[in-house]
Design a protein around this motif. Structure first.
Motif, PDB file in Angstrom:
ATOM      1  N   PRO A 299      22.804  15.324  -3.372  1.00  9.99           N
ATOM      2  CA  PRO A 299      22.937  16.491  -4.263  1.00  9.99           C
ATOM      3  C   PRO A 299      24.283  16.526  -4.987  1.00  9.99           C
ATOM      4  O   PRO A 299      25.326  16.204  -4.409  1.00  9.99           O
ATOM      5  CB  PRO A 299      22.798  17.674  -3.305  1.00  9.99           C
ATOM      6  CG  PRO A 299      22.031  17.129  -2.139  1.00  9.99           C
ATOM      7  CD  PRO A 299      22.479  15.714  -1.984  1.00  9.99           C
ATOM      8  N   ASP A 300      24.238  16.933  -6.237  1.00  9.26           N
ATOM      9  CA  ASP A 300      25.444  17.028  -7.057  1.00  9.26           C
ATOM     10  C   ASP A 300      26.052  18.413  -6.900  1.00  9.26           C
ATOM     11  O   ASP A 300      25.467  19.416  -7.329  1.00  9.26           O
ATOM     12  CB  ASP A 300      25.095  16.763  -8.520  1.00  9.26           C
ATOM     13  CG  ASP A 300      26.334  16.720  -9.420  1.00  9.26           C
ATOM     14  OD1 ASP A 300      27.458  16.866  -8.892  1.00  9.26           O
ATOM     15  OD2 ASP A 300      26.157  16.545 -10.645  1.00  9.26           O
ATOM     16  N   ALA A 301      27.228  18.476  -6.291  1.00  8.47           N
ATOM     17  CA  ALA A 301      27.895  19.756  -6.045  1.00  8.47           C
ATOM     18  C   ALA A 301      28.911  20.118  -7.112  1.00  8.47           C
ATOM     19  O   ALA A 301      29.519  21.193  -7.055  1.00  8.47           O
ATOM     20  CB  ALA A 301      28.590  19.715  -4.683  1.00  8.47           C
ATOM     21  N   GLN A 302      29.107  19.239  -8.103  1.00 11.61           N
ATOM     22  CA  GLN A 302      30.217  19.438  -9.035  1.00 11.61           C
ATOM     23  C   GLN A 302      30.130  20.709  -9.888  1.00 11.61           C
ATOM     24  O   GLN A 302      31.176  21.286 -10.219  1.00 11.61           O
ATOM     25  CB  GLN A 302      30.361  18.212  -9.930  1.00 11.61           C
ATOM     26  CG  GLN A 302      30.668  16.925  -9.170  1.00 11.61           C
ATOM     27  CD  GLN A 302      31.760  17.091  -8.133  1.00 11.61           C
ATOM     28  OE1 GLN A 302      32.901  17.356  -8.474  1.00 11.61           O
ATOM     29  NE2 GLN A 302      31.401  16.943  -6.855  1.00 11.61           N
ATOM     30  N   PRO A 303      28.940  21.185 -10.280  1.00 10.32           N
ATOM     31  CA  PRO A 303      28.925  22.430 -11.067  1.00 10.32           C
ATOM     32  C   PRO A 303      29.604  23.598 -10.364  1.00 10.32           C
ATOM     33  O   PRO A 303      30.173  24.473 -11.023  1.00 10.32           O
ATOM     34  CB  PRO A 303      27.418  22.685 -11.265  1.00 10.32           C
ATOM     35  CG  PRO A 303      26.802  21.327 -11.225  1.00 10.32           C
ATOM     36  CD  PRO A 303      27.594  20.576 -10.189  1.00 10.32           C
ATOM     37  N   ALA A 304      29.564  23.613  -9.040  1.00 12.65           N
ATOM     38  CA  ALA A 304      30.267  24.654  -8.292  1.00 12.65           C
ATOM     39  C   ALA A 304      31.660  24.210  -7.881  1.00 12.65           C
ATOM     40  O   ALA A 304      32.590  25.015  -7.828  1.00 12.65           O
ATOM     41  CB  ALA A 304      29.460  25.043  -7.047  1.00 12.65           C
ATOM     42  N   PHE A 305      31.817  22.909  -7.587  1.00 11.32           N
ATOM     43  CA  PHE A 305      33.089  22.419  -7.062  1.00 11.32           C
ATOM     44  C   PHE A 305      34.196  22.422  -8.109  1.00 11.32           C
ATOM     45  O   PHE A 305      35.329  22.844  -7.822  1.00 11.32           O
ATOM     46  CB  PHE A 305      32.907  21.008  -6.501  1.00 11.32           C
ATOM     47  CG  PHE A 305      34.171  20.410  -5.945  1.00 11.32           C
ATOM     48  CD1 PHE A 305      34.615  20.750  -4.673  1.00 11.32           C
ATOM     49  CD2 PHE A 305      34.934  19.521  -6.701  1.00 11.32           C
ATOM     50  CE1 PHE A 305      35.786  20.204  -4.162  1.00 11.32           C
ATOM     51  CE2 PHE A 305      36.108  18.976  -6.195  1.00 11.32           C
ATOM     52  CZ  PHE A 305      36.533  19.316  -4.926  1.00 11.32           C
ATOM     53  N   VAL A 306      33.903  21.955  -9.308  1.00 11.52           N
ATOM     54  CA  VAL A 306      34.956  21.729 -10.302  1.00 11.52           C
ATOM     55  C   VAL A 306      35.711  23.010 -10.664  1.00 11.52           C
ATOM     56  O   VAL A 306      36.953  23.025 -10.649  1.00 11.52           O
ATOM     57  CB  VAL A 306      34.388  21.028 -11.551  1.00 11.52           C
ATOM     58  CG1 VAL A 306      35.415  21.013 -12.675  1.00 11.52           C
ATOM     59  CG2 VAL A 306      33.965  19.598 -11.210  1.00 11.52           C
ATOM     60  N   PRO A 307      35.030  24.125 -10.996  1.00 12.48           N
ATOM     61  CA  PRO A 307      35.813  25.338 -11.300  1.00 12.48           C
ATOM     62  C   PRO A 307      36.663  25.795 -10.120  1.00 12.48           C
ATOM     63  O   PRO A 307      37.811  26.211 -10.304  1.00 12.48           O
ATOM     64  CB  PRO A 307      34.732  26.376 -11.638  1.00 12.48           C
ATOM     65  CG  PRO A 307      33.529  25.584 -12.015  1.00 12.48           C
ATOM     66  CD  PRO A 307      33.582  24.356 -11.176  1.00 12.48           C
ATOM     67  N   SER A 308      36.105  25.701  -8.912  1.00 16.29           N
ATOM     68  CA  SER A 308      36.864  26.120  -7.729  1.00 16.29           C
ATOM     69  C   SER A 308      38.044  25.190  -7.467  1.00 16.29           C
ATOM     70  O   SER A 308      39.109  25.630  -7.017  1.00 16.29           O
ATOM     71  CB  SER A 308      35.942  26.151  -6.500  1.00 16.29           C
ATOM     72  OG  SER A 308      34.914  27.103  -6.664  1.00 16.29           O
ATOM     73  N   PHE A 309      37.875  23.899  -7.749  1.00 19.67           N
ATOM     74  CA  PHE A 309      38.946  22.916  -7.584  1.00 19.67           C
ATOM     75  C   PHE A 309      40.142  23.269  -8.465  1.00 19.67           C
ATOM     76  O   PHE A 309      41.288  23.346  -7.999  1.00 19.67           O
ATOM     77  CB  PHE A 309      38.414  21.524  -7.918  1.00 19.67           C
ATOM     78  CG  PHE A 309      39.465  20.462  -8.114  1.00 19.67           C
ATOM     79  CD1 PHE A 309      40.058  19.849  -7.034  1.00 19.67           C
ATOM     80  CD2 PHE A 309      39.837  20.071  -9.394  1.00 19.67           C
ATOM     81  CE1 PHE A 309      41.023  18.853  -7.208  1.00 19.67           C
ATOM     82  CE2 PHE A 309      40.796  19.076  -9.583  1.00 19.67           C
ATOM     83  CZ  PHE A 309      41.388  18.479  -8.493  1.00 19.67           C
TER      84      PHE A 309
END
Length: 457
Positions: A299-309
């Motif tokens: 699963p691609d988590a980047q749509p949620a991860f990137v802004p939080s990062f």
């Protein structure tokens, strides 16, 4: 590895077979011998000797000195250690901390002795332990990275200096160096371990935990440091059982799915990593588990991860007295994070929840999902020298492809050493789409035994 595990050291000190002072002196000597790794930031020799002497005096008086009695530990530089400047891996710190962080205080209460703080990339942004101060090297091959961001702690444990190193995991930063250095690294469920005096570590993404040489040591340390305070923004429900109990029991027959396809077509899993993963799946099947290959991509988590990062970088910069001293790529990331509207971060939170529900639905029939920890072998050095923010993020992609999901969902995941390729460690990731750490630890301990028995055969 060090000659004794944390479990063995604590048992020997508690039984009076060895004094804490002798254990700590040996660790300090090994620390001096490991200077070429550039893994230690501040060595606390006098403080460690004093703490060990006090521990021995308490032992002589018949006091209970705790489950980690005399165990030398090192602490990642994002955790407050009283009397030491908390650097976050850079030059933004100010005055020495006046008190220990919650995790450091709990380690001391359990009898552990802090011997050093450890290197990390500035604010833990990247899976390589490099910065304005220099480069940390992998003890398995000094021309390779130990991973990151907890690479300093991992390198010292892997070099046999100490049996326990404290790290932090906001996108894989415990599991990645565990894989690179041949260690056990568990990212627990969100809210399991206090981040006090701060309300969080990297917002909803981060947690604190140990890097160890064995599953038993991992469980022992988590039992000592788990729990939150009123300061913490996140709090997990109590585990199903003590971690040491879970690590000591048989896992039973589990349903295990395994997958080696990363979320992005641009990332290629090294064939040698894939072979180790496949061998691990076969070994687990031979042990009696129901093991099946999973279709599709991770699963691609980047749509949620990137802004939080990026928001986390900005927030971390706001917590230090001298953000103007930050490295150029850190300042770039902080500017991006500061510009993200609250509405976007709230949307990222909702996306994270959808990803969590989707993962649990997709893998509902499986107790554990097996994957690579990282898609490559430990990369050559340097990785960050001369790299701007964009380059650093691109170079990080093969390292984080399988790890950021657990940070977004809050699920438990751990890396376990499963083999070698070209003399370099290869880790596999155990991911729990439901349940907690106690689902992973018995399986990890069983796999550890299977691999040890195979190596000795």
């Amino acid at each position: 590895m060090t000659q004794a595990t944390a479990t063995q050291i604590a048992a020997d000190v508690r039984a009076g077979r060895v004094q804490a002072r002798a254990v700590v002196e040996a660790a300090l000597a090994r620390l001096d011998e490991a200077r070429h790794l550039d893994a230690a930031e501040h060595v606390l020799a006098d403080e460690a000797r004093s703490a060990a002497h006090a521990l021995d005096s308490r032992m002589a008086a018949g006091e209970d000195v705790g489950p980690l009695a005399g165990v030398p530990v090192v602490i990642k530089a994002e955790n407050d250690v009283a009397g030491v400047v908390t650097t976050f891996g850079g030059r933004c710190g100010g005055e020495p901390a006046v008190a220990d962080s919650a995790v450091v205080a709990r380690l001391r209460q359990a009898g552990a002795v802090v011997v050093a703080t450890t290197r990390m990339p500035e604010f833990g942004q990247y899976p390589f332990t490099e910065g304005s101060w220099g480069i940390t090297r992998n003890p398995h091959d000094p021309d390779r990275s130990p991973g990151g961001s907890s690479g300093g702690s991992a390198a010292l444990v892997a070099a046999g200096v100490v049996p326990v190193g404290i790290g932090g995991d906001g996108g894989g930063s415990i599991r990645i160096p565990a894989s690179c250095c041949g260690l056990v690294g568990l990212k627990p469920v969100r809210g399991r371990v206090s981040t006090a005096p701060h309300p969080d570590l990297w917002g909803p993404l981060g947690t604190i935990g140990p890097l160890t040489g064995t599953v038993a040591d991992c469980a022992l340390v988590y039992d000592a440091i788990s729990g939150t305070t009123d300061v913490d923004a996140f709090s997990a429900s109590a585990p199903a059982e003590p971690f040491a109990v879970a690590a000591a029991r048989e896992p039973g027959r589990l349903r295990i799915g395994w997958i080696a396809t990363p979320p992005w077509p641009t990332i290629r899993v090294d064939p040698r990593v894939r072979r180790v993963l496949g061998g691990t799946a076969r070994r687990l099947a031979e042990a009696g588990h129901d093991v099946r290959g999973l279709p599709g991509r991770w699963p691609d988590a980047q749509p949620a991860f990137v802004p939080s990062f990026f928001a986390a970088i900005a927030d971390e910069c706001s917590r230090v007295p001298h953000p103007e001293r930050a490295e150029a790529r850190t300042r770039s990331g902080a500017r991006v994070g500061a510009a993200i509207p609250d509405v976007v971060l709230r949307a990222a939170g909702r996306t994270a929840e959808r990803i969590r529900r989707g993962v649990e639905a997709r893998w509902a029939e499986y107790d554990v999902v097996l994957s690579p920890t990282i898609a490559c072998l430990p990369p050559p050095l340097p990785q960050l020298t001369g790299a701007g923010m964009g380059q650093a993020i691109l170079r990080a992609a093969p390292m984080v492809a399988f790890s950021t999901l657990a940070n977004v969902t809050g699920h438990a995941a751990m890396s376990l050493p499963a083999g070698t390729a070209g003399g370099l460690p290869v880790g596999v990731q155990l991911y729990a789409p439901g349940g907690d750490e106690t689902r992973l630890l018995p399986l990890a301990a069983q796999l550890e035994r299977l691999l040890r028995d195979a190596a000795q055969a």
